[in-house]
Design an enzyme around this catalytic site. Sequence first.
Site, short mmCIF file in Angstrom:
data_model
loop_
_atom_site.label_atom_id
_atom_site.label_comp_id
_atom_site.label_asym_id
_atom_site.label_seq_id
_atom_site.Cartn_x
_atom_site.Cartn_y
_atom_site.Cartn_z
N THR A 1 0.83 -1.20 0.00
CA THR A 1 0.00 0.00 0.00
C THR A 1 0.87 1.26 0.00
O THR A 1 1.98 1.24 0.50
CB THR A 1 -0.89 -0.03 1.26
OG1 THR A 1 -1.78 -1.12 1.12
CG2 THR A 1 -1.65 1.24 1.49
N GLY B 1 -9.79 -4.39 1.98
CA GLY B 1 -8.93 -4.39 3.16
C GLY B 1 -9.11 -3.13 3.99
O GLY B 1 -10.15 -2.46 3.93
N ASP B 2 -8.08 -2.79 4.75
CA ASP B 2 -8.17 -1.64 5.65
C ASP B 2 -8.04 -0.30 4.94
O ASP B 2 -8.51 0.72 5.45
CB ASP B 2 -7.09 -1.73 6.72
CG ASP B 2 -5.68 -1.71 6.12
OD1 ASP B 2 -5.46 -2.42 5.11
OD2 ASP B 2 -4.82 -0.99 6.65
N THR C 1 -1.05 -6.10 6.94
CA THR C 1 -2.05 -7.15 6.81
C THR C 1 -3.43 -6.57 7.13
O THR C 1 -3.81 -6.48 8.30
CB THR C 1 -1.72 -8.31 7.75
OG1 THR C 1 -1.41 -7.77 9.05
CG2 THR C 1 -0.48 -9.07 7.27
N1 ASP Z 1 -3.26 -3.08 3.83
C1 ASP Z 1 -3.40 -3.49 2.46
C2 ASP Z 1 -4.61 -4.38 2.29
O1 ASP Z 1 -4.88 -5.17 3.18
C3 ASP Z 1 -2.21 -4.24 1.98
C4 ASP Z 1 -0.89 -3.55 2.11
O2 ASP Z 1 -0.70 -2.65 2.91
O3 ASP Z 1 -0.01 -3.92 1.35
O4 ASP Z 1 -5.25 -4.32 1.27
#
Ligand code: ASP
Length: 325
Positions: free
Chosen positions: A192, A222-223, A245
Amino acid sequence: MMNSRPTPLIAIHGGAGTIRAGAADAGQEHEYHAALRDILTPPQRLLADGGSALDAVCLAVELLEDCPLFNAGHGAVFTHDETHELDASVMDGATLRAGAVGCVSRVRRPVRAARAVMEHTEHVLLVGAGAEALAERLGLEMVSRDYFSTDARREQLRRALAADQALLDHDAASLVFRSPTAPLDEDRKLGTVGAVALDARGNLAAATSTGGMTNKQPGRIGDSPVIGAGTYADNRTAAVSCTGTGEMFMRVAAAHDICARMAYGGLSLEQAARQVVMEVLPAIGGRGGLIAVDAQGNLSMPFNTEGMYRGFARAGEAPRTAIFG
Ligand code: ASP
């Protein structure tokens, strides 16, 4: 009191991960440092000229989305169905307004669509076709679905399918990208991108953008576009952008938890950010890091992996970049 205007500050991240086995050479690291510096310079200038924190974080994330070294925008990972689904969000700490998009696959720069949700609707999060229709109606740049595709990412999906795993963003990348161009082990890197900023008026803002996980189930979010999990900004406490994650960051509402620890517990930014990254997230197996700035211009960039692509620039000072601890 003398002039108490804060010195504007922009900080960015391009994902967290593990140091490459067989360590990258100085030239390879230089490429990442140079990219981070180049990306920091326009928002730094914008802030120095009196621009807003909101404009600065959006500009920084757009530049990160366009940069092929970081996995957001062009070069996004594939879902299990060999499609792309991108997520992004933005939050204005002065007003607590926020906007986000999930599962978009035709908007060139998803962070612009996130801002459009904030500024042109009464909603916070739009997903899929509805988000794309809004972006199109407002004249944002749309691209064909294969604009995001690269051969390397397709191969990465094939390997993830063979391993029968959903892999976090760049976690799978080294299965393909064994080129010696990445200082962080692409096998273990999270991809990200994000930015946080403080402007001369004392306002804070945060923005985050991602391609998500290789081989993720279609529809998975995701987050990153979830306000309070991957992104949060409140002038009274801090602006935060996370990478890691995603499911674990969502389960502990990581970005908002930092602000809550500051507001309710009286913790400093550094104490709050470190507690969340070094204690709260590891307790449930959460890996990654974040960048955060408060209204006094304090900056915290903790990560519980070995490295995180990151950098910051205060108005009038040379940008600083780092990869490892
Ligand atoms: N947090 C991101 C997600 O879960 C992944 C990442 O930070 O690479 O989509």
